[in-house]
Scaffold this motif. Sequence first.
Motif, short mmCIF file in Angstrom:
data_model
loop_
_atom_site.label_atom_id
_atom_site.label_comp_id
_atom_site.label_asym_id
_atom_site.label_seq_id
_atom_site.Cartn_x
_atom_site.Cartn_y
_atom_site.Cartn_z
N SER A 120 0.83 -1.21 0.00
CA SER A 120 0.00 0.00 0.00
C SER A 120 0.87 1.26 0.00
CB SER A 120 -0.92 0.00 1.21
OG SER A 120 -0.16 -0.02 2.40
N ALA A 121 1.96 1.22 0.78
CA ALA A 121 2.84 2.40 0.83
C ALA A 121 3.46 2.67 -0.54
CB ALA A 121 3.92 2.20 1.87
N SER A 122 3.98 1.61 -1.18
CA SER A 122 4.59 1.81 -2.50
C SER A 122 3.53 2.24 -3.51
CB SER A 122 5.28 0.53 -2.95
OG SER A 122 4.34 -0.51 -3.07
N SER A 123 2.33 1.74 -3.37
CA SER A 123 1.25 2.13 -4.28
C SER A 123 0.98 3.63 -4.18
CB SER A 123 -0.01 1.35 -3.94
OG SER A 123 -1.10 1.83 -4.68
N GLU A 124 0.99 4.15 -2.94
CA GLU A 124 0.76 5.59 -2.76
C GLU A 124 1.90 6.41 -3.35
OE1 GLU A 124 0.45 5.39 1.40
OE2 GLU A 124 -1.66 4.78 1.41
N MET A 125 3.12 5.89 -3.24
CA MET A 125 4.26 6.61 -3.81
C MET A 125 4.18 6.66 -5.33
SD MET A 125 7.37 5.11 -1.49
CE MET A 125 7.11 4.73 0.24
N TRP A 126 3.79 5.51 -5.93
CA TRP A 126 3.64 5.49 -7.40
C TRP A 126 2.52 6.43 -7.83
CZ3 TRP A 126 7.18 3.96 -10.51
CH2 TRP A 126 8.03 2.90 -10.18
N THR A 127 1.45 6.46 -7.07
CA THR A 127 0.34 7.37 -7.40
C THR A 127 0.82 8.82 -7.36
OG1 THR A 127 -1.15 5.79 -6.35
CG2 THR A 127 -2.02 7.97 -6.80
N LEU A 128 1.67 9.12 -6.37
CA LEU A 128 2.21 10.48 -6.28
C LEU A 128 3.04 10.82 -7.51
CD1 LEU A 128 2.87 13.07 -4.73
CD2 LEU A 128 4.67 11.83 -3.52
N LEU A 129 3.92 9.90 -7.92
CA LEU A 129 4.72 10.14 -9.12
C LEU A 129 3.84 10.36 -10.34
CD1 LEU A 129 7.80 7.72 -9.06
CD2 LEU A 129 7.74 10.16 -8.67
N SER A 130 2.84 9.49 -10.49
CA SER A 130 1.93 9.60 -11.64
C SER A 130 1.24 10.95 -11.64
CB SER A 130 0.90 8.47 -11.59
OG SER A 130 -0.01 8.59 -12.64
N LEU A 131 0.85 11.40 -10.46
CA LEU A 131 0.12 12.66 -10.35
C LEU A 131 0.99 13.84 -10.76
CD1 LEU A 131 -2.56 13.93 -9.43
CD2 LEU A 131 -1.59 14.12 -7.14
N VAL A 132 2.22 13.89 -10.25
CA VAL A 132 3.07 15.05 -10.56
C VAL A 132 3.52 15.04 -12.01
CG1 VAL A 132 3.83 15.30 -8.18
CG2 VAL A 132 5.18 13.91 -9.74
N LEU A 133 3.57 13.84 -12.63
CA LEU A 133 3.98 13.77 -14.03
C LEU A 133 2.84 14.12 -14.98
CD1 LEU A 133 6.19 10.55 -14.14
CD2 LEU A 133 6.97 12.90 -14.34
N SER A 134 1.66 13.64 -14.68
CA SER A 134 0.56 13.72 -15.66
C SER A 134 -0.36 14.91 -15.45
CB SER A 134 -0.26 12.44 -15.62
OG SER A 134 -0.79 12.25 -14.33
N GLN A 135 -0.42 15.45 -14.23
CA GLN A 135 -1.35 16.54 -13.98
C GLN A 135 -0.77 17.85 -14.49
OE1 GLN A 135 -4.34 15.83 -12.54
NE2 GLN A 135 -4.99 17.87 -13.06
N HIS A 136 -1.52 18.55 -15.30
CA HIS A 136 -1.07 19.83 -15.85
C HIS A 136 -2.09 20.91 -15.57
CE1 HIS A 136 2.38 19.18 -18.88
NE2 HIS A 136 2.49 18.34 -17.87
N VAL A 137 -1.57 22.10 -15.34
CA VAL A 137 -2.45 23.26 -15.15
C VAL A 137 -1.97 24.33 -16.12
CG1 VAL A 137 -3.25 25.00 -13.54
CG2 VAL A 137 -2.83 22.67 -12.75
N LYS A 138 -2.88 24.81 -16.93
CA LYS A 138 -2.55 25.82 -17.94
C LYS A 138 -1.37 25.37 -18.81
CE LYS A 138 -4.02 29.68 -15.01
NZ LYS A 138 -3.61 30.93 -14.36
N SER A 139 -1.42 24.08 -19.24
CA SER A 139 -0.42 23.48 -20.13
C SER A 139 0.97 23.45 -19.49
CB SER A 139 -0.35 24.23 -21.48
OG SER A 139 -1.60 24.14 -22.11
N GLU A 140 1.06 23.55 -18.20
CA GLU A 140 2.34 23.45 -17.51
C GLU A 140 2.27 22.32 -16.50
OE1 GLU A 140 3.55 27.03 -15.66
OE2 GLU A 140 3.56 28.21 -17.51
#
Length: 1764
Positions: free
Chosen positions: A759-779
């Motif tokens: 579960s801990a590693s799953s949360e870490m991977w989710t964090l990485l995915s979020l910071v890589l894929s989430q964009h605001v105003k094309s940034e």
Amino acid sequence: MGGKNKQRTKGNLRPSSSGRAAELLAKERGTVPGFIGFGTSQSDLGYVPAIQGAEEVDSLVDADFRMVLRKLSKRDVTTKLKAMQEFGTMCKEREAEVVKGVLPYWPRIYCKISLDHDRRVREATQQSFEQLILKVKKHLAPYLKSIMGYWLIAQCDTYSPAASAAKVAFEKAFPSSKQPEALVFCKDEILNVLQDHLLKETADTLSDPQTVPEEEREAKFFRILTCSLLALKKLLSMLPKKEMHSLEEKLMSLLSQNKFWKYSKNNVSQVRSAFFELISAFCRYLPEVMKAEAPRVCPAVLLSIDDSDAVVCPALWEAVLYTITTIEDCWSHVNARKGVLPKLWTVLREGGQGLATVIYPNLLPFISKVPPDVVEPKLEYFRVFFSSIIQGLSSERTIASPSESSAIITAFMECLCFAVLQKGEDQSQVHQMLICDQLIPFVSAVLKEPKLQSGPLFYQTAEMLSSWEAKAELSNDDGTDEVFQKLLTDFWGHLLKMCILHVDRLDADRKLLFAISGMLEILHNPKSAMKPNNRKSLKIRFTDEDEFERNTESRKLMEVRNGDSEIQADLQQMSRLRKEPLENLVCNLAELSIVYVNEQKSEQHLNFLSTLLNTFSSNRVFQVLLEQGNNISPAQAESQNEVKAHNQSPSVQFLYLNLITWLKEDWRKDTHFLVDILYSVLHCCNNNDERKVILDDLVKMDLKWVIFLQIIQKACSGTTKLSLVSDWLKGDTLGERLVLLADDLCHLGLKPRAASSESASSEMWTLLSLVLSQHVKSESLIGETFVERIIDKLQAALSKAKDLSQAGDTEPSVSFICDVASSFFSSVKGCLLMPSSEDLLLTIFQLCAQRQDATYLTDVLVCKLKHTWMSGINSLLHQLQGTQSTFLLKAALWVKNQVQSSSLDVKRLQVLISAVSDLLLKLMEAGEHSGCLVRAYVEHVTPNKIEWGKLHESLCSEWMHKPLLEGRLSMNCEPLGSSVKLCGTTKLPGHLCTSALLSKIVLLQLKNRVVHGNHDSERKEIDNIIAELLYSLQWIEELENPPYLLLEYLHMLEEMHITYEEFSTLSSTANLQQTIFDRSEEHGRLWSLTMAKVVRAENAGSWERKEHFKTTEGFLPLTEGRLHTLQCLSSFLIEEEKRELVFHCVAKLMTCTQTELSSTDGAFGCLSILNTCLKDRSIDCDHLLPAVLKIIISWKNDNEDSFLFSCSLKEASAQLLGFNIELMRYLPLLLKYSSAPLADNEWDFLMCSMLAWLETTSESRLLYHIPLVQIFACVSCDLASALSAYFEAAVPDSTVLPKNLVSEWKEFFSEGIHNLLLPLLVKITGETKNASESSFQNAVLSSLGEALTYISKDQFLNHKLPPKLVAGQKTNLPDKLQTLLNTLCPLLLFRARPVQVSVYHMLHKLMPELPKFDDEDLKSYGDEEEELALSPPAALMSILATQELLLENILECIPVGEFAVIQPLSDEFCLVLGYLLTWKLTLGFFKAASSQLRVLYSQYLRRTKSLNKLLYHLFRLMPENPVFSGPTSEVPNKDTKTFFTEELRLDVKGTGGLSSQIPHLACSVYHITLKDLPAMVRLWWNSCEKRVFNVVDKFTSKYVSSVLSSQEISSVQTSTQLFNGMTVKARSAAREVIATYSVDDIFIELIIQLPSNYPLGCITVESGKRVGVAVQQWRNWMLQLSTYLTHQNGSIMEGLSLWKNNVDKRFEGVEDCMICFSVIHGSNYSLPKKACRTCKKKFHSACLYKWFSSSNKSTCPLCRETFL
């Protein structure tokens, strides 16, 4: 409708039919009176003419209409329904004048049938009425009054389709403007009909009690009653106001009837509902009438207020409201306190009895109309009223229904607001009661029930408070403002007490605390929370992707900003009367909660505090929270002072002193609410710099990653929170930590056993995915450099994961990386312009393009990988815009290396092709750049010319065996190519992989029209690829026994539609044919065979082939490629072209020098072409053949060394071998096709050469591993076979052949052949135990075996084989014969079909010679021996015993009667074949034996149970349906051909129909067994278990008995056997044999009847005529014949012969054996010889033996004296 099952009157053949009776009556002129019916009253009977002669009475009624109208009067529902449908159709189709004739009779029918009990009939009636109206239109007017009442009732039908149809008909008849006029016109008649139904009619008057069941009568009555009430309501609603007064008189008569008012209490709910609807209509349209009838109306309505029926309730409450509104003094007619209100309280306490949504919206208008005198005293009245509502809300049914609970809450709040506004002396008391005793407990009850918390109470409370606040702020002279200020004070005070009561508990309920915070949020700002049932309408619109995303983001920002601004505006406008008490309440609750958190560690209170701070994040609240933390230790106090010195803000102090402590607690699983508190703190900060410092401090602390994940997730959920943390997200502190996190995660996943929890590693991977894929105003959320560094880490991890060997270790990491990459690829614009992203995409593609057993990934993971790289390709193509991609280049080179490395099996190749296909399909979707991208990719994957050459060389040379053996190709050099053996290989050759992949790519290009016809180079490349695929397929086709791997490969190509047919449907094949032809001419060999396959597939005309090779001279000089091309094309050439080719070859042969004999462009090549052209006998060039022979003889005379006669081939060159092979192939063709007789010297050359070549073959036995030597051996044996066949078919005294030639052949040459070949066969089979290992070895054995089948019996018996005798072997055969059996019988076990079949043919000639040696020995057996048994040839029986053991292991698991499929040429096939052939030989031996020997042999088989085993095996090997599908013999009848009717041809070389050979052979053996051993089969059959017994009986009866019976009868008819004194005749149709025996004056006739399951069933013997024979004797003889026919293993003729001998002996004076009462013994055919010394009677030895053994005595059966 007559009963169908009743007994009819005699002579009445048809059931009764009223319709037919009417037709018959109509035909009888003048005999039938008129038919009465269809008037609207008794005085107007509506006379309908019923006879054909009544036209003068009324000519307007059509005959068809008369028939239909009669059918409508029937009782049967189906008849009426069909008749009404027919009536509607006729109205639609007939002329208007014809239809008008029906109008006088329609009203009576309509009035009756529109009330019919069946709803389908009523609906059809209204539909037909519509058709009638459309046809007759205004002509209906005279009949309106008589039907309008029923028409109105029909429009109120309880069956909606019927009512709807009636309304449609009404609207078609009258426009909406004319409808009131029509009703006014008919109002009196309508009222008459309705009053009759309401007051006069009963269930028994509406329906006939004698024919209609009571239940149906009641249902119809109440339905009509309901419809009539509704019809009256409809009439009132549609009539003009001015016409109302004219109705009052008639309506008063209705209303004056008690029966009418009793309908309010009717048992049927529909009636009550209709009644109350009518009362509402009366109140609306005739209020004065209602006022006059108030004493009746008020009790009827108001006292029914507690009716709980769902049907009645809506109408009742409408009537209640209308009544109390219309009749002002209604309360004077009922006792409100005793009659109405108690019933109302009961309804409210029960929550509306499930009808709250209907009842409660009416409460406010109801209580508003209750007069003051009724409600006094108000305090008690309102207390009971609201208490009843609260009690009703607490019921389970109400709580379970959101709609009902919402209705109750809404009604409560509306009535509360109404009650508050009521003025009076006791106003303050009422207010106090409403707040303290009603509203606050009501709120408390809702808070405690989770299902009610989402209801409208809190929103309505907020609205109510807003209303009170507005009134409290308005200063009035009457003191209203003070009243409402007091109200508000009371409310907030009591609310605070209630909330504290709930919160001030250690075990406070979490859901309750959540509900309190939610309520406070709504009270704080109702607009900030989504109101229930506030749904937005969604609209879908497609725009440009980028534009759409920009619009979406801006729209979200605008929405959030607008929302925030609205909320801020609302907060600023919040009344002081609301803000202050609400803030005090929050501070009290927060203070209380923090105490519980600090002292009791209460988690639920901390959660509650989070929700409070989320809504009320102010410094005042944080100050209150800080003040409660004073009870601390000195050390904590010191740190607290440091924090205060650095941070003035209470919120920041609270964060450092409290919140961080909570965040660091490891035991806490849920931290969402702590992150919410963090955002509340950040909200109170002054600027972003302060917020960034705080968050950076948190990053540096050792906090769990899940906290940062939640911070970022909440930031992404809205712009308000994002603006608070945006600077921190872009900062270096967070970015560096995330890069380290990615590195740690990847290394953690690659370790064999990860220590961290999933579960801990799953949360870490989710964090990485979020910071890589989430964009605001094309940034991106974080810095671009950090994104690239993280991607690098992921790619490096995947590359290592691919090389790991332990399954499962990397799966979690790969799965998480997939999720991260997929989200990154699909969400981030321009992501694949980074080199690291392309490398990551390539690695994922490689993992997906390899089989799971190589990558150790699960199916789910592979699916995820595929989805990931597909989304990556989508992004890549979107960003490329025509530029080249590193990913595509690297992917192409990797794929090329994979397919050329010969490291793939079929599954891996399939996975790779699928992945490449998916990639190409994505490339083809790239729009205008697709063609360029696809061409570049294919170019990188395709091998160059040198690489193709290496791939060709990697293919094994085994393919040459078959075409060389069959003569389709000729070679005079050793074949080149890989010498690797294919058997056991698990990897596909690189050529097959490459051609399959590229062909799939080409087919995808053609299907998606990526290739354009004008690109010549591209078209050429495509043709090359398809040519290589055909080359691969031809290579597999030419293999003798392709391994399973290659068959699996072919199946894969079929499944993936990679076929030549698919290509030919998508593109022209003309250029492809030219390409293959050019390669064939250049390289020959397999390319030539490929070319022949293509030409055959295309079935092209000669002119198309002419274009390829133009002229024959174009092939000169001959090269190997041209030679092979001509050989493969020869079968497609026309006769003229072939003749030209042959003439050229013969001419070339005549000019050949000695040095050119073995060259390709010399004699070898010309002979090869000549042999190929002659093989199919399509040209007439017989006159040239002897000339060629003369040329060959001249070569032999000039240079005999070129002819490999009687020598070893060890030193022979490949050129000479090829030359001699073609010579030997030519000579059989010469024999076959030459019409000119050969000279003596030519015959001498032929036969001497043949024998010399055979000697060479025999001497070169050890060189058979060399391909050309093997072919030499094969063709030399084939030449011997051809000569043997020629002389076998030759006429002895023929003038064509030279004198003494045939005798020379038989005496010298034939014997020479077999003296060479028979020992050769024994030697080869002795050295090679399993010929199936080598297809060439098998071929040699085939040719050798076929040559040996021509051996004569005498030559066979005079063999030159070395002696082979077995010690202890019991035999009567001479040594030479025994040697032959001992040598050849074991070869029946040899694992090669040619050897088994040829040995069978040889031994088959021997079998008839063997029994005579046992005949000689038979005389040595004396009568003293009992139960004698004699073995068939011991060599054969020992082989049979071995085969039985082996076969038992194979077939024992298959039930008897179930067909066992044997794979052709497998080990099992050879074993079963040898077993069945052994039995055929045994049965042939048995048939050749005499009757006495048969008995002994059968006894042996019975003892060993060999025959039983055979029969069990046969019923596993014979098919259930033994239909013969091959070429049949010419049989006159057209019966179905089976394996029993068609003879089995066992050819040594015959490989056609191998799949049916074992079943056919099994059927053949069963047929022979039944024919020659019927008694033994019968004995076995009778001993079988029931299932097997039935299977055998059914199969034999169906397929074998008829064949055997006809053969048996036919053998009797054609028998040449003559009996002295007995004649035998046969009747084939009756399956009978009639035997007539006459001697002296005695005449006997016996009829032998064959059973249907012959020979399993017993043959019956019946008596015909008899003269001069006693009855007892006659019976004995019949019994004897029956016994002989049942127990002897022979034919009927043999049985009759035995019986005749028996009777003859009787007449000669030989006495019967007194045990069996027969002269000749039934089994061993012996005479009675053993005589009793006392009574002198003689007995059979076998009979005595059975007598003694069964009786356990040794006395004479007759005189009982001791038998000596």
